[in-house]
Write a protein that holds these residues in place. Sequence first.
Motif, PDB file in Angstrom:
ATOM      1  N   THR A 279       4.861  11.648  -7.294  1.00 45.29           N
ATOM      2  CA  THR A 279       4.573  12.576  -6.199  1.00 45.29           C
ATOM      3  C   THR A 279       3.813  11.801  -5.130  1.00 45.29           C
ATOM      4  O   THR A 279       2.712  11.299  -5.373  1.00 45.29           O
ATOM      5  N   ASP A 280       4.422  11.667  -3.958  1.00 49.33           N
ATOM      6  CA  ASP A 280       3.812  10.876  -2.893  1.00 49.33           C
ATOM      7  C   ASP A 280       2.591  11.593  -2.319  1.00 49.33           C
ATOM      8  O   ASP A 280       2.610  12.814  -2.084  1.00 49.33           O
ATOM      9  N   VAL A 281       1.554  10.814  -2.099  1.00 45.32           N
ATOM     10  CA  VAL A 281       0.307  11.309  -1.507  1.00 45.32           C
ATOM     11  C   VAL A 281       0.095  10.564  -0.196  1.00 45.32           C
ATOM     12  O   VAL A 281       0.329   9.350  -0.116  1.00 45.32           O
ATOM     13  N   GLY A 282      -0.305  11.283   0.826  1.00 45.69           N
ATOM     14  CA  GLY A 282      -0.489  10.666   2.134  1.00 45.69           C
ATOM     15  C   GLY A 282      -1.846  10.968   2.733  1.00 45.69           C
ATOM     16  O   GLY A 282      -2.617  11.792   2.216  1.00 45.69           O
TER      17      GLY A 282
ATOM     18  N   PRO B 260      -0.708  15.937  -0.838  1.00 42.83           N
ATOM     19  CA  PRO B 260       0.706  15.619  -1.077  1.00 42.83           C
ATOM     20  C   PRO B 260       1.483  15.573   0.232  1.00 42.83           C
ATOM     21  O   PRO B 260       1.257  16.379   1.136  1.00 42.83           O
ATOM     22  N   VAL B 261       2.398  14.630   0.318  1.00 45.97           N
ATOM     23  CA  VAL B 261       3.213  14.509   1.527  1.00 45.97           C
ATOM     24  C   VAL B 261       4.073  15.751   1.718  1.00 45.97           C
ATOM     25  O   VAL B 261       4.238  16.253   2.835  1.00 45.97           O
ATOM     26  N   ASP B 262       4.602  16.279   0.619  1.00 47.23           N
ATOM     27  CA  ASP B 262       5.405  17.506   0.663  1.00 47.23           C
ATOM     28  C   ASP B 262       4.528  18.664   0.197  1.00 47.23           C
ATOM     29  O   ASP B 262       4.268  18.815  -0.995  1.00 47.23           O
ATOM     30  N   PRO B 263       4.039  19.497   1.111  1.00 46.33           N
ATOM     31  CA  PRO B 263       3.140  20.584   0.698  1.00 46.33           C
ATOM     32  C   PRO B 263       3.808  21.622  -0.192  1.00 46.33           C
ATOM     33  O   PRO B 263       3.117  22.380  -0.884  1.00 46.33           O
TER      34      PRO B 263
ATOM     35  N   PHE C 262       0.837  -1.196   0.000  1.00 43.70           N
ATOM     36  CA  PHE C 262       0.000   0.000   0.000  1.00 43.70           C
ATOM     37  C   PHE C 262       0.872   1.246   0.000  1.00 43.70           C
ATOM     38  O   PHE C 262       1.758   1.404   0.853  1.00 43.70           O
ATOM     39  N   GLY C 263       0.606   2.125  -0.951  1.00 39.48           N
ATOM     40  CA  GLY C 263       1.340   3.378  -1.037  1.00 39.48           C
ATOM     41  C   GLY C 263       0.686   4.291  -2.048  1.00 39.48           C
ATOM     42  O   GLY C 263       0.530   3.935  -3.219  1.00 39.48           O
ATOM     43  N   LEU C 264       0.264   5.463  -1.626  1.00 34.15           N
ATOM     44  CA  LEU C 264      -0.440   6.398  -2.492  1.00 34.15           C
ATOM     45  C   LEU C 264       0.556   7.309  -3.203  1.00 34.15           C
ATOM     46  O   LEU C 264       1.461   7.867  -2.571  1.00 34.15           O
ATOM     47  N   TYR C 265       0.355   7.464  -4.500  1.00 40.06           N
ATOM     48  CA  TYR C 265       1.195   8.391  -5.262  1.00 40.06           C
ATOM     49  C   TYR C 265       0.530   8.680  -6.605  1.00 40.06           C
ATOM     50  O   TYR C 265      -0.366   7.960  -7.059  1.00 40.06           O
ATOM     51  N   VAL C 266       0.958   9.773  -7.233  1.00 41.79           N
ATOM     52  CA  VAL C 266       0.546  10.129  -8.586  1.00 41.79           C
ATOM     53  C   VAL C 266       1.805  10.439  -9.385  1.00 41.79           C
ATOM     54  O   VAL C 266       2.870  10.733  -8.821  1.00 41.79           O
ATOM     55  N   HIS C 267       1.679  10.384 -10.691  1.00 41.69           N
ATOM     56  CA  HIS C 267       2.777  10.792 -11.559  1.00 41.69           C
ATOM     57  C   HIS C 267       2.626  12.276 -11.885  1.00 41.69           C
ATOM     58  O   HIS C 267       1.523  12.725 -12.230  1.00 41.69           O
TER      59      HIS C 267
END
Length: 393
Positions: free
Chosen positions: A131-134, A157-160, A103-108
């Motif tokens: 781009t990691d999504v949390g 996004p994990v990094d705002p 399990f790991g959320l992300y988008v390109h």
Amino acid sequence: MMTTIAEPHGAGEPDAPPPPDAPTAPEHGHHSDDAVAVASQWQLTWWSFRKHKLAMIGAIVTLGLYLMVIFAGFLAPYAKNFYSPEYTYAPPQQLHVLDDGRFGLYVHPQSAEQDPSTLQLTWTVDESARTDVGLFVKGDEYRMLGFLTLDRHLIGPVDPDGEPVFLLGADKNGHDILSRIIHGSVVSMTIGLVGVAISLVIAIVLGGLSGLLGGLTDTVIQRVIEFLMSLPAIPLWMALAAAVPPTWNPLERYFAIILILSLIGWTGLAREVRGKFMSVREEEYITAATVDGAGRGRLIFRHMLPQFTSHIIAGLSLSIPSMILAETSLSWLGLGLQAPVVSWGVLLQEAQNIRVITTAPWIMIPGLAVVVAVLALNFFGDGLRDAADPYKN
């Protein structure tokens, strides 16, 4: 000599029926006659309402929508004023939930190139980057319930400070459509509640007086109702909304639109209240209260209204969708709420341009929110209306 052999239990003639006064077990999903006999009006209404599957679904969706109103800041990935001008009309990004089987959320991430001759943007997805999504990530600050200052968001996004994420795409200014839809529900859903509350007061006062007093009072009030109902609603809304001074601030314009919708939308509910008052005003307990010296206000609010509260609630739930549609229509035409106010109608203003719809069809997604809300409220209201008279079910 013949011998009679007793047949085993269950063979031959059926068992004798139980005596008439023997208790019977209630059927599945039904209640015994004794339970119905002592049940309150609200219990009967609830039992009847549970039988309507679509009404139950509508109630759950409606509850979810109003929870979204309360927790809009938490549910939205970004604040309603967030925008990124370099992501104009960015298309929706696919959210991936698995990363190497875990399990790991992300988008390109995506980027745009503009054609120098046609000025049309062409978006390309960089599948080599991510781009990691949390969940429950830090982001823009917001105020929950008007006094709690928080910065946690359900998803984002994990990094705002990194690449923005547009799960439902972006509009012409680079606003996140998902965030704007969630923030827009605060205005669009509450405008129906506040407008219906004002309509309810007018309907109970005028409809109650009309049904209780009758005579000349009833005639005058009914002629006023018939006159208002004979006017075409949309042109009347447009005329009154256009009369609102453009210099008014967003809050003043918000309450002006609510007042306009309420002053037109009370007529149908007033007729229902009048009919109910006329049906109960000849009851013995009303006569007894009148002889005892009860005033008209006490008769209306203490003795008569509680007898058909469920009917009024059903009528209110069916009036809220019309208020939402009216606000959406006026704002879509540019006569209702205006930016920077965020509502579903304001978000749909861009949909007036056919070229924009062709190149960025995701700007129509706020219209889907309107459809879901109106259908849910209508199913909910239909179920309440049928359940309001449980003795007919």
